[in-house]
Scaffold this motif. Structure first.
Motif, mmCIF file in Angstrom:
data_model
loop_
_atom_site.group_PDB
_atom_site.id
_atom_site.type_symbol
_atom_site.label_atom_id
_atom_site.label_comp_id
_atom_site.label_asym_id
_atom_site.label_seq_id
_atom_site.Cartn_x
_atom_site.Cartn_y
_atom_site.Cartn_z
ATOM 1 N N VAL A 45 0.844 -1.169 0.032
ATOM 2 C CA VAL A 45 0.023 -0.053 -0.046
ATOM 3 C C VAL A 45 0.912 1.282 -0.097
ATOM 4 N N ALA A 46 0.352 2.189 -0.762
ATOM 5 C CA ALA A 46 1.308 3.418 -0.868
ATOM 6 C C ALA A 46 0.434 4.555 -0.637
ATOM 7 N N VAL A 47 1.062 5.896 -0.423
ATOM 8 C CA VAL A 47 0.080 6.971 -0.548
ATOM 9 C C VAL A 47 -0.358 7.216 -1.913
ATOM 10 N N GLY A 48 -1.355 7.722 -2.246
ATOM 11 C CA GLY A 48 -2.118 7.906 -3.475
ATOM 12 C C GLY A 48 -2.953 6.626 -3.884
ATOM 13 N N ASP A 49 -2.671 5.484 -3.356
ATOM 14 C CA ASP A 49 -3.554 4.183 -3.746
ATOM 15 C C ASP A 49 -4.832 4.578 -3.490
ATOM 16 N N ARG A 50 -5.890 4.055 -4.269
ATOM 17 C CA ARG A 50 -7.193 3.726 -4.163
ATOM 18 C C ARG A 50 -7.430 2.450 -3.426
ATOM 19 N N ALA A 67 -6.623 -0.962 -5.547
ATOM 20 C CA ALA A 67 -6.707 -0.843 -7.053
ATOM 21 C C ALA A 67 -5.317 -0.998 -7.597
ATOM 22 N N PRO A 68 -5.331 -1.338 -9.109
ATOM 23 C CA PRO A 68 -4.193 -1.447 -9.855
ATOM 24 C C PRO A 68 -3.738 0.014 -9.937
ATOM 25 N N ARG A 69 -2.269 0.305 -9.799
ATOM 26 C CA ARG A 69 -1.873 1.649 -9.862
ATOM 27 C C ARG A 69 -1.651 1.972 -11.224
ATOM 28 N N THR A 70 -2.020 3.298 -11.806
ATOM 29 C CA THR A 70 -1.708 3.737 -12.921
ATOM 30 C C THR A 70 -0.429 4.076 -13.363
ATOM 31 N N ARG A 71 0.232 4.607 -12.257
ATOM 32 C CA ARG A 71 1.667 5.115 -12.407
ATOM 33 C C ARG A 71 1.964 5.337 -10.990
ATOM 34 N N ALA A 72 3.453 5.377 -10.742
ATOM 35 C CA ALA A 72 4.039 5.651 -9.594
ATOM 36 C C ALA A 72 5.177 6.166 -9.698
ATOM 37 N N LEU A 73 5.405 7.190 -8.704
ATOM 38 C CA LEU A 73 6.800 7.614 -8.553
ATOM 39 C C LEU A 73 7.641 7.051 -7.669
ATOM 40 N N SER A 74 8.789 6.392 -8.091
ATOM 41 C CA SER A 74 9.457 5.136 -7.313
ATOM 42 C C SER A 74 10.922 5.407 -7.651
ATOM 43 N N ARG A 75 11.501 4.710 -6.497
ATOM 44 C CA ARG A 75 12.783 4.618 -6.595
ATOM 45 C C ARG A 75 13.150 3.172 -6.080
ATOM 46 N N ARG A 76 14.551 2.769 -6.274
ATOM 47 C CA ARG A 76 14.979 1.436 -5.821
ATOM 48 C C ARG A 76 14.916 1.440 -4.193
ATOM 49 N N ASP A 82 15.933 -5.235 -7.016
ATOM 50 C CA ASP A 82 15.048 -5.306 -7.768
ATOM 51 C C ASP A 82 13.501 -5.170 -6.959
ATOM 52 N N ALA A 83 13.613 -4.347 -5.924
ATOM 53 C CA ALA A 83 12.621 -3.980 -5.287
ATOM 54 C C ALA A 83 12.318 -2.455 -5.385
ATOM 55 N N GLU A 84 10.947 -2.231 -5.630
ATOM 56 C CA GLU A 84 10.425 -0.811 -5.839
ATOM 57 C C GLU A 84 10.044 -0.368 -4.301
ATOM 58 N N GLN A 85 10.484 1.037 -4.180
ATOM 59 C CA GLN A 85 9.875 1.711 -3.088
ATOM 60 C C GLN A 85 8.970 2.741 -3.662
ATOM 61 N N VAL A 86 7.614 2.826 -3.573
ATOM 62 C CA VAL A 86 6.732 3.867 -4.002
ATOM 63 C C VAL A 86 6.779 5.073 -3.325
ATOM 64 N N ILE A 87 7.009 6.010 -3.887
ATOM 65 C CA ILE A 87 7.195 7.449 -3.182
ATOM 66 C C ILE A 87 5.598 7.893 -3.206
ATOM 67 N N VAL A 88 5.010 7.874 -4.168
ATOM 68 C CA VAL A 88 3.292 8.351 -4.279
ATOM 69 C C VAL A 88 2.817 7.510 -5.578
ATOM 70 N N ALA A 89 1.822 6.998 -5.437
ATOM 71 C CA ALA A 89 1.097 6.181 -6.415
ATOM 72 C C ALA A 89 -0.066 7.244 -7.192
ATOM 73 N N ASN A 90 -0.232 6.685 -8.475
ATOM 74 C CA ASN A 90 -1.523 7.541 -9.289
ATOM 75 C C ASN A 90 -1.617 8.868 -9.186
ATOM 76 N N LEU A 91 -0.119 9.416 -9.549
ATOM 77 C CA LEU A 91 -0.145 10.791 -9.418
ATOM 78 C C LEU A 91 -0.510 11.221 -10.946
ATOM 79 N N ASP A 92 -0.822 12.694 -11.031
ATOM 80 C CA ASP A 92 -1.113 13.181 -12.314
ATOM 81 C C ASP A 92 0.240 13.829 -12.872
ATOM 82 N N GLN A 93 0.856 14.387 -11.818
ATOM 83 C CA GLN A 93 2.216 15.041 -12.441
ATOM 84 C C GLN A 93 3.374 15.050 -11.329
ATOM 85 N N LEU A 94 4.428 15.327 -11.618
ATOM 86 C CA LEU A 94 5.621 15.509 -10.594
ATOM 87 C C LEU A 94 5.896 17.262 -10.896
ATOM 88 N N VAL A 95 5.959 17.728 -9.584
ATOM 89 C CA VAL A 95 6.453 19.180 -9.448
ATOM 90 C C VAL A 95 7.989 19.064 -9.049
#
Length: 314
Positions: A45-50, A67-76, A82-95
């Motif tokens: 579960v990540a911030v931004g998930d439905r 819910a399945p994620r549409t996209r995510a801002l992630s880092r290793r 090979d594991a992903e750390q999701v910073i925020v999920a389902n975002l519309d844009q990065l500022v």
């Protein structure tokens, strides 16, 4: 987001608990035990998930499905290959927020943010903050990003300059404010929501770097349809989801020249007949951005060689 999923939105996570915004208010939730086995090599579960939640007590609930994620801002993830750390999920844009000074802007870090956004097909905006500390010369460092096609917004959380333009970028979207510590992300959030109790950090006198004021990612609601993800300051950002063979496409200013090189598999390093290097030499592509590309490509190629060696030893 597929139809049928409720509007419940994860707005904060810490440890085993998640705050979920529902139409009836915020619930403090844990994750259903059997759900923990459904995802591997990424955050369950990540911030931004439905999510689907079940209320179990006053102000408390259980997350039953994500819910399945549409996209995510992630880092290793730290300590993982090979594991992903999701910073925020389902975002519309990065500022991507960087200051003109205090701290000095790290353009290689900005390039990393933008490459990750391009790789994940996340629209990106560059916010140049603290322009009250600039006489006009320092902000010209960001001109190559304008020429590359990025929207660059100049702001001052102190004076209010540029905040109206920044709001026009944010309105109606879920945006991640990302950048190193001390650049004023929390100050910008507070400019839009002055009622929030957000600590504003100062620079360390010893290092000139920002002290962390945000310790976890949180979604802050600005109006019914506008959310900002205030993210912890990121000192290093490992590339995630980027392959060396696709890196050149993550630089928008390279794209008009891709396919015009003499060699179809040109990496744009020392190959003869390279259209990208010719564009750098003519000034059509910024030399600093090209240097960032070279550094990132060498890093990715080294990581891929190391991964190939590890696999051969298994």
């Amino acid at each position: 987001m597929r139809s049928g999923w409720p509007p419940n939105l994860v707005i904060r996570g810490y440890g085993q608990y998640y705050d979920v915004l529902t139409p009836e208010g915020v619930l403090r939730c844990v994750v259903r035990g059997s759900l923990k086995r459904e995802r591997r090599k990424t955050d369950l579960v990540a911030v931004g998930d439905r999510v689907e939640v079940r209320r179990v007590a006053l102000g408390e609930g259980v997350i039953e499905a994500v819910a399945p994620r549409t996209r995510a801002l992630s880092r290793r993830a730290r300590g993982a290959e090979d594991a992903e750390q999701v910073i925020v999920a389902n975002l519309d844009q990065l500022v991507a927020v960087f200051a003109v000074a205090q701290p000095e802007p790290s353009l290689p870090m900005l390039d990393r943010f933008l490459v990750i956004a391009e790789a994940q097909e996340i629209p990106a905006v560059v916010c140049v903050n603290k322009i009250d500390l600039d006489d006009g010369a320092k902000r010209r460092l960001f001109d190559p990003y304008r020429r590359a096609g990025y929207r660059v917004v100049e702001t001052s959380a102190l004076t209010g300059a540029g905040l109206e333009e920044l709001w026009s970028c944010l309105a109606g979207k879920l945006s991640a404010l990302a950048g190193p510590s001390g650049v004023g992300k929390s100050s910008l959030v507070k400019a839009f929501r002055p009622d929030l109790d957000i600590r504003i950090g100062e620079l360390s006198e010893a290092t000139g770097r920002g002290r962390h004021t945000t310790t976890v990612t949180s979604l802050i609601q600005l109006d019914e349809q506008t959310f900002i993800a205030d993210t912890p300051g990121i000192g290093t950002l490992g590339l995630w989801g980027v392959e060396s063979s696709e890196l050149d496409r993550c630089f928008p200013e390279f794209r008009p020249y891709l396919g015009a090189c003499y060699y179809a598999d040109c990496r744009h390093l020392a190959e003869p007949g390279c259209a990208v290097r010719a564009a750098v030499e003519s000034g059509a592509i910024d030399a600093g951005r090209y240097a960032s590309y070279q550094g990132l490509l060498e890093q990715l190629m080294e990581e891929e060689r190391a991964e190939g060696w590890r696999r051969s030893r298994r």
